[in-house]
Enzyme design. Structure first.
Site, PDB file in Angstrom:
ATOM      1  N   THR A   1       9.995   9.726   4.442  1.00  0.00           N
ATOM      2  CA  THR A   1       8.809   9.865   5.248  1.00  0.00           C
ATOM      3  C   THR A   1       7.826   8.790   4.819  1.00  0.00           C
ATOM      4  OG1 THR A   1       7.614  11.457   3.602  1.00  0.00           O
ATOM      5  CG2 THR A   1       9.052  12.658   5.282  1.00  0.00           C
TER       6      THR A   1
ATOM      7  N   HIS B   1       4.295   6.913  -6.301  1.00  0.00           N
ATOM      8  CA  HIS B   1       4.282   8.425  -7.085  1.00  0.00           C
ATOM      9  C   HIS B   1       3.563   9.273  -6.826  1.00  0.00           C
ATOM     10  CE1 HIS B   1       5.829  10.514 -10.526  1.00  0.00           C
ATOM     11  NE2 HIS B   1       4.425  10.811 -10.775  1.00  0.00           N
TER      12      HIS B   1
END
Ligand code: GAR
Length: 207
Positions: free
Chosen positions: A13, A110
């Protein structure tokens, strides 16, 4: 125009967010020229194919150790003449050879506010499980340069996202992706491609 190579291991994604941002002009002076996957059959490869982007699979399991795997990925990135390497849900920790080949030319997304919930073992849903276990009220996402320290390179951009009552790792992951990851990763890539990020005394400075 900088060549952007994207490393993936899963659904992709974040790769999709980069593809959409390139198409809509949010990414200035950069073009995704190659996608490299650490496993065959992942949906990120389908996204590359649907958008006419070259892809390579370099399966982690075909290599005996991390040094030989890092060498293979580094050689592929050099052959592709990558100017920027983006870790977009890439789940393998490579060794320092790649940092020497692409110093401050690799960035990672992250799914937490580093230095919280990061380092070895903190990836994917595990990050959100840890955030919920700690009871934090804010989490978010971080884009940082990749160095030889896992999740320890200079922080380029961060965005906070609230944790809500009743969140599960899945609902928190979805909110952080939608509200933070898919926005700050393309922005950071665009800044890099315009040479607007410097590293000064070990810290990233955005101009
Ligand atoms: C994303 O949430 C990304 O931040 C995370 O994995 C997910 C990949 O999703 N990365 C890490 O945990 C790296 N330590 P995607 O394949 O749909 O982009």
């Amino acid at each position: 125009m900088k060549n952007i190579a994207v490393l993936v291991s899963g659904g992709g994604t974040n790769l999709q967010a980069l593809i959409d941002a390139e198409k809509s002009g949010i990414i200035k002076n950069g073009k995704i020229t190659c996608v490299i996957a650490s496993k065959p059959g992942v949906y990120a490869l389908e996204r590359a194919a649907q958008n006419g982007i070259k892809s390579l699979v370099i399966p982690r399991k075909d290599y005996a150790d991390i040094a030989s795997y890092t060498r293979a990925v580094t050689d592929a990135l050099l052959a592709e003449k990558a100017d920027l390497v983006v870790y977009a849900g890439f789940m393998t920790i490579l060794d320092e050879q790649i940092f020497r080949a692409f110093p401050y030319k690799m960035m990672n997304i992250h799914p937490a506010l580093i230095p919280s919930f990061c380092g070895k073992g903190f990836y994917g849903l595990h990050v959100h499980e840890a955030a919920l276990a700690a009871g934090v009220k804010l989490s978010g996402a971080t884009v940082h340069f990749v160095t030889e320290v896992c999740d320890g390179g200079p922080i380029i951009m961060q965005k906070a996202v609230p944790v809500e009552n009743g969140d599960t790792p899945e609902t928190l992951q979805k909110r952080i992706m939608e509200q933070a990851e898919w926005k700050i990763l393309p922005e950071a890539v665009s800044l890099f491609c315009q040479d607007r990020i410097k590293v000064v005394d070990g810290k990233a400075v955005v101009d």
